[in-house]
Design an enzyme around this catalytic site. Structure first.
Site, PDB file in Angstrom:
ATOM      1  N   LYS A   1      -0.441   4.935   4.667  1.00  0.00           N
ATOM      2  CA  LYS A   1      -1.388   5.340   3.634  1.00  0.00           C
ATOM      3  C   LYS A   1      -2.488   4.295   3.495  1.00  0.00           C
ATOM      4  O   LYS A   1      -2.159   3.119   3.397  1.00  0.00           O
ATOM      5  CB  LYS A   1      -0.623   5.463   2.315  1.00  0.00           C
ATOM      6  CG  LYS A   1      -1.478   5.841   1.126  1.00  0.00           C
ATOM      7  CD  LYS A   1      -0.637   5.873  -0.116  1.00  0.00           C
ATOM      8  CE  LYS A   1      -1.488   6.210  -1.312  1.00  0.00           C
ATOM      9  NZ  LYS A   1      -0.762   6.218  -2.549  1.00  0.00           N
TER      10      LYS A   1
ATOM     11  N   LYS B   1       1.453   0.635   3.210  1.00  0.00           N
ATOM     12  CA  LYS B   1       0.458   1.059   2.234  1.00  0.00           C
ATOM     13  C   LYS B   1      -0.563  -0.051   2.074  1.00  0.00           C
ATOM     14  O   LYS B   1      -0.223  -1.178   1.708  1.00  0.00           O
ATOM     15  CB  LYS B   1       1.148   1.353   0.900  1.00  0.00           C
ATOM     16  CG  LYS B   1       0.174   1.780  -0.174  1.00  0.00           C
ATOM     17  CD  LYS B   1       0.890   2.217  -1.426  1.00  0.00           C
ATOM     18  CE  LYS B   1      -0.084   2.563  -2.509  1.00  0.00           C
ATOM     19  NZ  LYS B   1       0.596   2.958  -3.736  1.00  0.00           N
TER      20      LYS B   1
HETATM   21  C1  PBG Z   1       0.164   3.485  -6.746  1.00  0.00           C
HETATM   22  C2  PBG Z   1      -0.411   4.686  -6.086  1.00  0.00           C
HETATM   23  C3  PBG Z   1      -1.639   4.735  -5.431  1.00  0.00           C
HETATM   24  C4  PBG Z   1      -1.823   6.042  -4.989  1.00  0.00           C
HETATM   25  C5  PBG Z   1      -0.689   6.741  -5.331  1.00  0.00           C
HETATM   26  N1  PBG Z   1       0.186   5.877  -6.013  1.00  0.00           N
HETATM   27  C6  PBG Z   1      -2.602   3.696  -5.081  1.00  0.00           C
HETATM   28  C7  PBG Z   1      -2.996   2.668  -6.013  1.00  0.00           C
HETATM   29  O1  PBG Z   1      -3.396   2.949  -7.170  1.00  0.00           O
HETATM   30  O2  PBG Z   1      -2.961   1.528  -5.596  1.00  0.00           O
HETATM   31  C8  PBG Z   1      -3.066   6.522  -4.297  1.00  0.00           C
HETATM   32  C9  PBG Z   1      -3.164   7.955  -4.006  1.00  0.00           C
HETATM   33  C10 PBG Z   1      -4.510   8.443  -3.665  1.00  0.00           C
HETATM   34  O3  PBG Z   1      -5.529   7.717  -3.683  1.00  0.00           O
HETATM   35  O4  PBG Z   1      -4.584   9.631  -3.335  1.00  0.00           O
HETATM   36  N2  PBG Z   1       1.529   3.452  -6.840  1.00  0.00           N
END
Ligand code: PBG
Ligand code: ZN
Length: 327
Positions: free
Chosen positions: A249, A196
């Site tokens: 991701k 991620k």
């Molecule tokens: C954090 C989280 C994020 C997303 C889902 N859970 C990223 C973040 O805020 O760093 C991003 C999902 C998206 O942008 O669709 N746990």
């Protein structure tokens, strides 16, 4: 065999020939639909998310209705994100038995056949908006693990089929696996957000669920967009700790990573087409710069890169038949 004996254009001659020769196609079961469930939200239709046109925050009741509607159209799986009424330093609402996600899981498992996946993190639940416990200005790793595992266990107890840790703390998959096994949940799967990245494509999501950190950023736990070797190591470690499904991701800016992860490990691999990817395409289409077909093309690229599963806000439109390839 060279031209004129070999003519590649023969393969593209008619729409029917093109259709039967497609190497990659998309099916309903490729999709996981992210659902935002907000505690104490009034019932009826949902709250539109300004930064993500066409997406909504749902009340418990409405999220169940929406899931049922999509299930009838062929959806197999949802990923739940909760928005609690109260936030605090320790993100207590994330692991409460009657938390919004736990309640939604119970309802969905009782009333649908869907594969129910839960996002496991603390950032929507902490007053400071960070994914772990904060001491001074630091997000402390090992102390956070206990709460993340507790959250995953409470989701499993509610009936979640798959828990999906998105925090990027070191060692969280192992800690979650252990607590689940000790609690009798050997059969609950872990889909780990393994690679991620610290991406600017998350901006609309943070607005959607109010999880923007109140200070600092997420760069001490999420990965630098420059790194691929590191993504492979992250994935390897998650697999060693017991991840069943791994994830890359965002998706579209990281297709090379998806492809390498799939080739290297040959395990079930998910890719997250994140909020910014969704909103970017929506905005382009709305402005008339792009056509609807760009959505199909972007989804296809993710599958072609090697993803077995695509987490996407376009799932409903795909199921409704609005997103398809014109051969
Ligand atoms: C954090 C989280 C994020 C997303 C889902 N859970 C990223 C973040 O805020 O760093 C991003 C999902 C998206 O942008 O669709 N746990
Ligand atoms: Zn988080």
């Amino acid at each position: 065999m060279q031209f004129p004996t070999r003519r590649m254009r023969r393969l593209r001659k008619t729409p029917q020939i093109r259709k039967i020769l497609r190497e990659t196609t998309l099916q309903a079961e490729d999709f996981i639909y992210p659902l935002f469930v907000k505690e104490e939200l009034e019932e009826g239709a949902g709250e539109p998310i300004d930064t993500m046109p066409g997406q909504y925050r749902y009340s418990l009741e409405d999220s169940v209705d929406e899931a049922k509607r999509l299930e009838k159209m062929g959806l197999q799986s949802v990923l739940l994100f909760g928005m609690p009424e109260e936030k605090d330093e320790m993100g207590t609402a994330a692991y409460s038995d009657d938390g919004i996600v736990q309640q939604t899981v119970r309802r969905l498992k009782a009333e649908t056949e869907l594969v129910v996946i839960t996002d496991v993190c603390l950032c929507q639940y902490t007053s400071h908006g960070h994914c772990g416990i904060v001491e001074g200005n630091e997000i402390v790793n090992d102390e956070s693990l206990r709460l993340l595992a507790k959250t995953a266990l409470s989701h499993a107890e509610a009936g979640a089929d798959i828990v999906a840790p998105s925090d990027m703390m070191d060692g969280r998959v192992g800690e979650i696996r252990k607590l689940l096994d000790d609690g009798g949940f050997q059969d609950t799967l872990i889909m780990s957000y393994s690679a991620k990245y610290a991406s600017s494509f998350y901006a609309p999501f943070r607005d959607a669920v109010c999880s923007e950190p109140s200070f600092g950023d997420r760069k001490t736990h999420q990965m630098s967009p420059s790194n691929v070797e590191e993504a492979l190591l992250e994935t390897e470690l998650d697999l060693e700790e017991g991840a069943d499904i791994v994830m890359v991701k965002p998706a579209m800016a990281y297709l090379d990573v998806i492809s390498k992860v799939k080739e290297t490990f040959q395990v079930p691999t998910a890719a997250y087409q994140v909020s910014g990817e969704y909103s970017m395409l929506k905005a382009g289409i709305e402005a008339g710069y792009l056509t609807e077909e760009s959505i199909y093309e972007s989804l296809l690229s993710i599958k072609r890169a090697g993803a077995d599963l695509i987490i996407s806000h376009f799932a409903p439109e795909f199921l409704e038949g609005n997103i398809h390839e014109e051969c």
